[in-house]
Design a protein around this motif. Sequence first.
Motif, short mmCIF file in Angstrom:
data_model
loop_
_atom_site.label_atom_id
_atom_site.label_comp_id
_atom_site.label_asym_id
_atom_site.label_seq_id
_atom_site.Cartn_x
_atom_site.Cartn_y
_atom_site.Cartn_z
N GLU A 114 0.82 -1.22 0.00
CA GLU A 114 0.00 0.00 0.00
C GLU A 114 0.85 1.27 0.00
OE1 GLU A 114 -3.29 0.24 2.70
OE2 GLU A 114 -3.67 -1.92 2.51
N ILE A 115 2.03 1.20 0.60
CA ILE A 115 2.91 2.38 0.61
C ILE A 115 4.03 2.25 -0.42
CG2 ILE A 115 2.39 2.96 3.02
CD1 ILE A 115 5.19 1.81 3.74
N GLY A 116 4.00 1.17 -1.20
CA GLY A 116 4.99 0.98 -2.26
C GLY A 116 6.30 0.39 -1.76
N ALA A 117 6.32 -0.16 -0.57
CA ALA A 117 7.53 -0.79 -0.03
C ALA A 117 7.36 -2.30 -0.10
CB ALA A 117 7.75 -0.34 1.41
N VAL A 118 8.06 -2.93 -1.03
CA VAL A 118 7.97 -4.38 -1.17
C VAL A 118 9.38 -4.94 -1.14
CG1 VAL A 118 7.22 -6.26 -2.66
CG2 VAL A 118 5.87 -4.16 -2.55
N ASN A 119 9.62 -5.83 -0.19
CA ASN A 119 10.93 -6.47 -0.03
C ASN A 119 12.06 -5.47 0.19
OD1 ASN A 119 9.95 -9.08 -0.19
ND2 ASN A 119 10.19 -9.18 -2.40
N VAL A 120 11.80 -4.44 0.97
CA VAL A 120 12.84 -3.49 1.36
C VAL A 120 13.49 -4.05 2.62
CG1 VAL A 120 13.28 -1.15 2.19
CG2 VAL A 120 11.65 -1.53 0.34
N TYR A 121 14.82 -4.08 2.64
CA TYR A 121 15.52 -4.77 3.72
C TYR A 121 16.56 -3.88 4.37
CZ TYR A 121 17.49 -8.85 6.08
OH TYR A 121 17.90 -9.76 7.02
N LEU A 122 16.69 -4.00 5.68
CA LEU A 122 17.69 -3.30 6.47
C LEU A 122 18.59 -4.36 7.07
CD1 LEU A 122 14.93 -1.67 6.40
CD2 LEU A 122 15.87 -0.41 8.29
N VAL A 123 19.74 -4.59 6.46
CA VAL A 123 20.62 -5.69 6.88
C VAL A 123 21.43 -5.27 8.11
CG1 VAL A 123 22.47 -5.05 5.25
CG2 VAL A 123 22.32 -7.38 6.10
N GLN A 124 21.39 -6.12 9.15
CA GLN A 124 22.12 -5.83 10.38
C GLN A 124 23.30 -6.79 10.59
OE1 GLN A 124 19.28 -5.73 13.61
NE2 GLN A 124 18.22 -3.97 12.77
N ARG A 125 23.16 -8.02 10.07
CA ARG A 125 24.24 -9.00 10.20
C ARG A 125 24.33 -9.80 8.91
NH1 ARG A 125 23.91 -12.98 14.79
NH2 ARG A 125 21.89 -13.46 13.89
N ILE A 126 25.56 -10.26 8.59
CA ILE A 126 25.81 -11.06 7.40
C ILE A 126 26.71 -12.23 7.80
CG2 ILE A 126 26.80 -11.06 5.07
CD1 ILE A 126 26.56 -7.94 5.23
N ARG A 127 26.37 -13.40 7.26
CA ARG A 127 27.23 -14.57 7.50
C ARG A 127 27.48 -15.27 6.18
NH1 ARG A 127 25.69 -19.04 11.88
NH2 ARG A 127 23.77 -19.10 10.66
N PRO A 128 28.73 -15.27 5.71
CA PRO A 128 29.04 -16.01 4.49
C PRO A 128 28.93 -17.51 4.75
CG PRO A 128 31.05 -15.10 5.45
CD PRO A 128 29.90 -14.63 6.29
N GLU A 129 28.73 -18.29 3.70
CA GLU A 129 28.64 -19.75 3.87
C GLU A 129 29.86 -20.27 4.60
OE1 GLU A 129 26.08 -22.13 0.62
OE2 GLU A 129 27.90 -21.21 -0.17
N GLY A 130 29.62 -20.99 5.69
CA GLY A 130 30.71 -21.58 6.46
C GLY A 130 31.45 -20.59 7.34
N GLY A 131 31.01 -19.32 7.37
CA GLY A 131 31.71 -18.30 8.14
C GLY A 131 30.97 -17.88 9.40
N GLU A 132 31.51 -16.86 10.02
CA GLU A 132 30.93 -16.31 11.24
C GLU A 132 30.06 -15.10 10.91
OE1 GLU A 132 31.43 -17.59 14.40
OE2 GLU A 132 32.43 -19.23 13.33
N TRP A 133 29.14 -14.78 11.79
CA TRP A 133 28.32 -13.57 11.64
C TRP A 133 29.20 -12.34 11.70
CZ3 TRP A 133 23.67 -13.41 9.77
CH2 TRP A 133 22.78 -14.46 9.98
N ARG A 134 28.93 -11.37 10.84
CA ARG A 134 29.59 -10.06 10.85
C ARG A 134 28.51 -8.99 11.00
NH1 ARG A 134 33.37 -10.08 5.55
NH2 ARG A 134 33.13 -7.88 5.93
N ARG A 135 28.77 -8.04 11.86
CA ARG A 135 27.83 -6.92 11.99
C ARG A 135 27.95 -6.04 10.75
NH1 ARG A 135 26.99 -4.42 17.68
NH2 ARG A 135 26.34 -2.89 16.19
#
Length: 188
Positions: A114-135
């Motif tokens: 309704e407000i035109g926001a579809v699949n908008v994301y705010l990424v806080q942590r990332i973890r590569p395959e086999g890796g550790e979480w990174r902020r």
Amino acid sequence: MKHLLFAALCSLIAAPLAAQDFSEGSEARSWNLYAEVPARFTATVTDPLCELAGQCTPDCGGGRQQLVLLREADGAMVFPLKNGQPAFTGAAVELAPFCGQTVEVDGLMIDDPEIGAVNVYLVQRIRPEGGEWRRANQWTKDWATRHPEAAGDGPWFRRDPRVLSEIEREGYLGLGAEADAAFIADWF
């Protein structure tokens, strides 16, 4: 009649994907934004120009353009527009090192057609395959490395050479120095 039955069957199959809940296991911190929901999922980091128009570069634009996450669970194109820092910046800088790779991300999804926001994301942590979480908090550090001449106190944008150049050229209001002077005299 067969077409209606087929359409109904398709909608039943697609409904679970559209309504899929990605909040399980999320440790995302709320920003108290309208329509935000915690979301943790696996996706491939890619360049939207590559996905949509076939204009692919080996480094996904080198962190100089928007990136997207192709969500593994349903193939949805998710638009990470912000990292975990207070400014609405940084998603491309955070994700660029993972161009073409599969990562797990944790953050906040904003999804309200309704407000035109579809699949908008705010990424806080990332973890590569086999890796550790990174902020996802590298943007201001990366900015400071690129602009050592702008060191000092206060928010980065008050010292950013590009911002200062734009203000000098266009004024604070974007209407020129005369409009700024009139506004300041009238309001202050």
